[in-house]
Design a protein around this motif. Structure first.
Motif, PDB file in Angstrom:
ATOM      1  N   GLY A  84       0.794  -1.227   0.000  1.00 12.75           N
ATOM      2  CA  GLY A  84       0.000   0.000   0.000  1.00 12.75           C
ATOM      3  C   GLY A  84       0.824   1.274   0.000  1.00 12.75           C
ATOM      4  N   PRO A  86       2.393   3.013  -2.346  1.00 13.11           N
ATOM      5  CA  PRO A  86       2.067   4.088  -3.304  1.00 13.11           C
ATOM      6  C   PRO A  86       0.832   4.887  -2.876  1.00 13.11           C
ATOM      7  CG  PRO A  86       2.531   2.030  -4.462  1.00 13.11           C
ATOM      8  CD  PRO A  86       2.458   1.697  -2.996  1.00 13.11           C
ATOM      9  N   ALA A  87      -0.164   4.195  -2.344  1.00 13.94           N
ATOM     10  CA  ALA A  87      -1.368   4.900  -1.901  1.00 13.94           C
ATOM     11  C   ALA A  87      -1.046   5.769  -0.679  1.00 13.94           C
ATOM     12  CB  ALA A  87      -2.470   3.896  -1.552  1.00 13.94           C
ATOM     13  N   TYR A  88      -0.276   5.215   0.230  1.00 14.02           N
ATOM     14  CA  TYR A  88       0.074   5.930   1.461  1.00 14.02           C
ATOM     15  C   TYR A  88       0.817   7.223   1.142  1.00 14.02           C
ATOM     16  CZ  TYR A  88       2.021   6.614   6.173  1.00 14.02           C
ATOM     17  OH  TYR A  88       2.363   7.119   7.396  1.00 14.02           O
ATOM     18  N   ASN A  89       1.799   7.117   0.250  1.00 13.79           N
ATOM     19  CA  ASN A  89       2.604   8.291  -0.082  1.00 13.79           C
ATOM     20  C   ASN A  89       1.886   9.257  -1.014  1.00 13.79           C
ATOM     21  OD1 ASN A  89       4.639   7.442   1.553  1.00 13.79           O
ATOM     22  ND2 ASN A  89       5.832   6.490  -0.082  1.00 13.79           N
ATOM     23  N   SER A  90       0.721   8.844  -1.528  1.00 10.40           N
ATOM     24  CA  SER A  90      -0.076   9.772  -2.330  1.00 10.40           C
ATOM     25  C   SER A  90      -1.157  10.432  -1.491  1.00 10.40           C
ATOM     26  CB  SER A  90      -0.728   9.040  -3.504  1.00 10.40           C
ATOM     27  OG  SER A  90       0.257   8.460  -4.318  1.00 10.40           O
ATOM     28  N   GLY A  91      -1.211  10.083  -0.232  1.00 11.81           N
ATOM     29  CA  GLY A  91      -2.210  10.690   0.646  1.00 11.81           C
ATOM     30  C   GLY A  91      -3.541   9.971   0.661  1.00 11.81           C
ATOM     31  N   GLU A  92      -3.593   8.800   0.024  1.00 13.02           N
ATOM     32  CA  GLU A  92      -4.852   8.048  -0.047  1.00 13.02           C
ATOM     33  C   GLU A  92      -4.999   7.176   1.194  1.00 13.02           C
ATOM     34  OE1 GLU A  92      -7.098   8.149  -2.533  1.00 13.02           O
ATOM     35  OE2 GLU A  92      -6.071   8.630  -4.415  1.00 13.02           O
TER      36      GLU A  92
ATOM     37  N   HIS B 361       4.265  17.219  -2.913  1.00 17.42           N
ATOM     38  CA  HIS B 361       4.499  16.030  -3.731  1.00 17.42           C
ATOM     39  C   HIS B 361       5.905  15.985  -4.329  1.00 17.42           C
ATOM     40  CE1 HIS B 361       0.038  15.449  -3.827  1.00 17.42           C
ATOM     41  NE2 HIS B 361       0.463  14.211  -3.660  1.00 17.42           N
ATOM     42  N   LEU B 365      10.509  11.711  -0.277  1.00 14.76           N
ATOM     43  CA  LEU B 365      10.298  11.193   1.091  1.00 14.76           C
ATOM     44  C   LEU B 365      11.500  10.373   1.554  1.00 14.76           C
ATOM     45  CD1 LEU B 365       6.536  10.109   0.882  1.00 14.76           C
ATOM     46  CD2 LEU B 365       7.453  12.179   1.908  1.00 14.76           C
ATOM     47  N   ARG B 384       3.445  14.182   4.022  1.00 18.35           N
ATOM     48  CA  ARG B 384       2.400  13.181   3.766  1.00 18.35           C
ATOM     49  C   ARG B 384       1.048  13.704   4.232  1.00 18.35           C
ATOM     50  NH1 ARG B 384       5.858   9.115   5.635  1.00 18.35           N
ATOM     51  NH2 ARG B 384       6.627   7.807   3.947  1.00 18.35           N
ATOM     52  N   ARG B 387      -0.363  15.781   1.680  1.00 21.56           N
ATOM     53  CA  ARG B 387      -0.870  14.972   0.564  1.00 21.56           C
ATOM     54  C   ARG B 387      -2.253  14.423   0.912  1.00 21.56           C
ATOM     55  NH1 ARG B 387       4.583  11.694  -1.488  1.00 21.56           N
ATOM     56  NH2 ARG B 387       5.908  13.539  -1.630  1.00 21.56           N
ATOM     57  N   ARG B 388      -2.411  13.988   2.169  1.00 15.88           N
ATOM     58  CA  ARG B 388      -3.729  13.501   2.595  1.00 15.88           C
ATOM     59  C   ARG B 388      -4.756  14.621   2.513  1.00 15.88           C
ATOM     60  NH1 ARG B 388      -0.682  10.744   6.602  1.00 15.88           N
ATOM     61  NH2 ARG B 388      -1.126  12.299   8.177  1.00 15.88           N
ATOM     62  N   GLY B 389      -4.335  15.805   2.962  1.00 16.45           N
ATOM     63  CA  GLY B 389      -5.246  16.950   2.938  1.00 16.45           C
ATOM     64  C   GLY B 389      -5.701  17.278   1.528  1.00 16.45           C
ATOM     65  N   ILE B 391      -6.060  15.216  -0.896  1.00 18.13           N
ATOM     66  CA  ILE B 391      -7.046  14.201  -1.296  1.00 18.13           C
ATOM     67  C   ILE B 391      -8.412  14.558  -0.696  1.00 18.13           C
ATOM     68  CG2 ILE B 391      -7.737  11.774  -0.993  1.00 18.13           C
ATOM     69  CD1 ILE B 391      -5.479  11.870  -2.919  1.00 18.13           C
ATOM     70  N   GLN B 400      -3.622  11.291 -11.077  1.00 19.51           N
ATOM     71  CA  GLN B 400      -3.181  10.523  -9.914  1.00 19.51           C
ATOM     72  C   GLN B 400      -4.349   9.715  -9.339  1.00 19.51           C
ATOM     73  OE1 GLN B 400      -1.327  12.664  -6.476  1.00 19.51           O
ATOM     74  NE2 GLN B 400      -2.542  11.252  -5.248  1.00 19.51           N
ATOM     75  N   MET B 404      -4.444   5.690  -9.326  1.00 13.47           N
ATOM     76  CA  MET B 404      -4.458   5.099  -7.992  1.00 13.47           C
ATOM     77  C   MET B 404      -5.735   4.278  -7.771  1.00 13.47           C
ATOM     78  SD  MET B 404      -2.143   5.005  -5.831  1.00 13.47           S
ATOM     79  CE  MET B 404      -1.033   6.347  -6.139  1.00 13.47           C
ATOM     80  N   TRP B 407      -5.421   0.946  -9.760  1.00 19.21           N
ATOM     81  CA  TRP B 407      -4.400   0.119  -9.112  1.00 19.21           C
ATOM     82  C   TRP B 407      -4.930  -0.456  -7.789  1.00 19.21           C
ATOM     83  CZ3 TRP B 407      -2.265   1.261  -4.320  1.00 19.21           C
ATOM     84  CH2 TRP B 407      -1.191   0.444  -3.934  1.00 19.21           C
TER      85      TRP B 407
END
Lengths: 296, 477
Positions: A84, A86-92, B361, B365, B384, B387-389, B391, B400, B404, B407
């Motif tokens: 996971g 890639p998702a974690y580092n994309s903020g998902e 981004h 990291l 990070r 990045r969550r914010g 989203i 993206q 994502m 995937w």
């Protein structure tokens, strides 16, 4: 099941050495307990191959499995996909939680989880618990599996105590060999000396240290395709002067970085060959390097 | 300062093509990294200081209101004035008022990054004041009409040749010769600036630390320009931000030991001065007025939230010196005052996240920044969190999200994943032979993956996935 938690009969409070290929023996009195070795179930290790090894470089995961087996442990490969990252580092965050739960379900119930990658192992042991509320069931399970998840070289050195092997000849004599320390393994798990120790003991390899061994190669997961120009500059900085210095092999412990480095070297027609350290630990002739022709 | 964070992609590409920038950054990186390393090694318990600093700054942030009030009373007690500015325009209005009352014509400035945030130079010039930067780096970029590209070395991106040309262009009217050596350049700047120091009406400086107990402002420089700016003009204005306060002298001592080492590899910067109010009756010199403008500019909104850790920052620049992205593209590409890792965390908070979505981004990291941060800010974790914010607010890139999403649907089902990776391996193997230029070992062109294959080969996979090979092996045994 955890034999290391059982005490010696004559020396209360002591642990048994992990030396399963030879015999169980007490650390203090050296008493060998053959009976225990014969009857006790083998330690069960779940191998997390990681996406990139699974897809691009299966020999890395195969080498990892055989090295662990060599320590007298039983290797299992549970159904698996991706940790996971890639998702974690994309903020998902939500997607990452789902994938973490899938992973935990598949890998629970083994004594150890081992991955031939620092960043994937760190994802599980360092980052999984951060995904969940502190007092929840998922948090507890992530913490539990996190404690049992190891990067391969650390596992081989610190838990399985891989024997140096019998072959004393230096198969790589005369080659100049450099090592790239991948960032996650280095900074999140403290992987630095372990692969060097293994390479030295088993293959007689002394690493020619790079001045910038600990600087990022520019891979960074999705970073390298999102910001390809910056990433390319970073890998060029990493490789600056490497060909001229007469380096023959470049080793590392994370396929992400190694694909990036090898990809750039191939594009620049460099003669440097790139391998995951596990490939060298196992094989006297590791075959073609990553991205080299003839490598299947 | 104008916010250009949305231009990150094009600005960073342009920066990568700038060969002068490249050689300037290579020189600087080497210097900063090596000197820091030896300075840190010379202080045996550096790690303990880091932990101490983390705790002190956390403690202050938890009680920021009371420490700021205590600092204010200290300043007032020693005869100074504290002004509170919610944002940049309030801060500029306050500074303009002070200058107007002082009937100021010429204003000299020590280095202040907060005044870059607020665009104070532009505001003062628009009101008819002459503004002269006195930090050598700031002076250079002021002549060049640029902004700082590093928080402690604002002209780090400039080559010596560029400075030579710049000085000649601006100084030849004063009858000064063309200079190209380091020492000559410094001497000429000193000569030109000396006149400004002696004729300025107001001096504006930043503040590195504010000591709550005593109402002191600590200013650290290597050129002494901060001291001259603070003491020669009749009015000294400190422009600084609210998170700079520390409880007492002991805490200041601890933080100073970290700052010099982390920033430039010095055990102590050349000039470390504590300013307490205006000159007293029996002082031979010193300003008649002492003002401290405490700027919030979005920081109180960060307090108490998931990004609070970034307010521990003491602006040493170590994170950017050790950042392979920063050292590749320089500071200007980041598009606002603060570049590098700390900037990529702070800029979205202070200047808006929506237009700065590239900053969090554009980072691999790798975590090197966090290992050198003197106050242990978990920079990768905060990036990070941004990045969550992005989203959550729906500001992440469409591509993206799409990639994502697909995937994820595959990765969550192990059996489907196993099947599709088997197919993918076959496809990649075919591509290795189909596309032009590809050798048996690697692939030169991959559809939708030009980000990789424009500059790198893609190593060709084996015949089967590991999971298939493992299954075969199990069946054999």
């Amino acid at each position: 099941m955890h034999r290391d938690s059982a005490g010696c009969i004559t020396c209360p409070g002591t642990d048994f050495q992990h030396a399963f290929t030879r015999a169980m023996s007490c650390r203090d009195c050296g008493m060998r307990l053959m009976a225990v070795q014969d009857e006790a179930p083998k330690i069960r290790v779940a191998l997390f191959a990681t996406c990139l090894a699974d897809l691009i470089r299966p020999q890395v995961a195969l080498a990892a499995a055989r090295l662990v087996e060599e320590c007298g442990m039983e290797v299992h490969v549970p159904p698996q996909s991706c940790c996971g990252q890639p998702a974690y580092n994309s903020g998902e965050q939500d997607k990452t939680r789902t994938l973490a739960e899938v992973f935990v379900r598949q890998f629970e119930g083994y004594d150890y989880v081992v991955a031939p990658s620092g960043s994937c192992a760190a994802m599980v042991s360092v980052h999984y618990p951060r995904l969940f509320e502190r007092d929840g069931e998922s948090y507890r399970r992530c913490l539990e599996i996190g404690k049992r998840t190891w990067e391969l070289s650390r596992f081989l050195v610190e838990v399985a105590r891989l024997s140096p092997g019998t072959s004393a000849d230096n198969r790589f004599e005369g080659l100049t060999i450099a090592y790239h320390d991948s960032c996650s393994g280095l900074r999140e798990l403290g992987v630095r000396d372990q692969p060097r120790k293994l390479l030295s003991e088993r293959c007689g390899i002394e690493i020619r240290e790079l001045g910038n061994a600990e600087v990022c190669c520019g891979f960074g997961g999705t970073f390298c395709v999102k910001y390809p120009e910056i990433s390319t500059r970073m890998v060029d900085n990493k490789l600056d002067g490497l060909d001229e210095s007469g380096t023959d092999l470049l080793l590392g412990g994370d396929l992400g970085c190694l694909l990036n480095i090898a990809g750039r070297l191939r594009r620049k027609d460099s003669r440097i060959r790139v391998y995951h350290y596990a490939e060298l630990l196992l094989n006297s002739d590791p075959g073609a390097g990553i991205g080299d022709s003839g490598g299947d | 300062m104008r916010i250009r964070t949305h231009d990150f992609r094009s600005a960073s590409r342009a920066a990568l093509l700038d060969s002068d920038l490249r050689s300037a950054m290579e020189r600087a990186e080497g210097g900063f990294v090596d000197t820091r390393k030896s300075a840190v090694e010379s202080l045996e318990n550096f790690e303990e200081f880091r932990e101490y600093a983390r705790q002190v700054k956390n403690h202050v942030l938890q009680h920021l209101d009371s420490y700021l009030c205590r600092f204010e009373s200290g300043v007032v007690e020693s005869g100074g004035v504290v002004h509170w500015a919610r944002n940049g325009s309030e801060a500029n209005r306050i500074v303009l008022d002070i200058c107007k009352r002082a009937k100021a014509r010429k204003i000299i400035k020590g280095k202040s990054m907060v005044s870059e945030e607020t665009g104070t130079n532009e505001a003062l010039e628009a009101a008819g004041h002459e503004v002269v930067e006195t930090d050598l780096g700031e002076y250079i970029i002021q002549l060049a009409g640029e902004t700082p590209s590093h928080i402690i070395a604002p002209a780090v991106h400039k080559s010596r040749q560029a400075v030579t040309d710049l000085f000649y262009r601006f100084h030849k009217d004063q009858g000064l010769p063309k200079v190209s050596g380091h020492q000559e350049i410094v001497n000429q700047a000193r000569q030109v600036l000396r006149d400004h120091f002696c004729t300025a009406d107001v001096g504006i400086t930043g503040g590195n630390f504010l000591v709550a107990d005593t109402g002191s402002v600590a200013i650290v420089t290597n050129e002494g320009n901060g001291d001259l700016t603070a003491t020669l003009p009749a009015v000294h204005v400190v422009m600084t931000s609210i998170e700079k306060v520390v409880p007492d002298m002991e805490a200041l001592g601890g933080l100073l030991r970290l700052l010099g080492r982390s920033a430039t590899g010095q055990a102590m910067s050349v000039y470390t001065t504590l300013f307490n109010g205006p000159g007293r009756h029996d002082d031979p010199d010193g300003p008649q007025e002492f003002h401290v403008v405490l700027v919030d500019n979005g920081r109180s909104g960060v307090l108490g939230g998931e990004f609070q850790d970034i307010l521990r920052c003491i602006k040493c620049g170590a994170c950017m010196n050790h950042c392979p992205v920063y050292t590749s593209i320089g500071g200007h590409a980041y598009g606002w005052v603060y570049p590098g890792p700390m900037g990529s965390v702070l800029t979205p908070l202070l200047a808006g996240r929506r237009n700065a979505s590239d900053l969090p981004h554009a980072c691999s990291l790798n975590g090197r920044c966090a290992t050198v941060c003197p106050v242990k800010i978990p920079l990768p974790e905060l990036l990070r969190a941004h990045r969550r914010g992005l989203i959550v607010t729906g500001d992440a890139g469409t591509m993206q999200k799409l990639v994502m999403g697909v995937w994820f649907q595959v990765a969550r089902r192990c059996s489907m994943y196993r099947l599709l990776t088997r197919i993918a391996v076959r496809l990649l193997g075919m591509m290795a032979t189909c596309f032009p230029g590809s050798s048996r070992g690697s692939i030169r062109v991959l559809p939708l993956m030009s980000g990789w294959t424009d500059t790198r080969d893609f190593p060709r996979p084996g015949q089967s996935t590991f999971q298939s090979l493992w299954k075969q092996r199990r069946e054999r045994h």
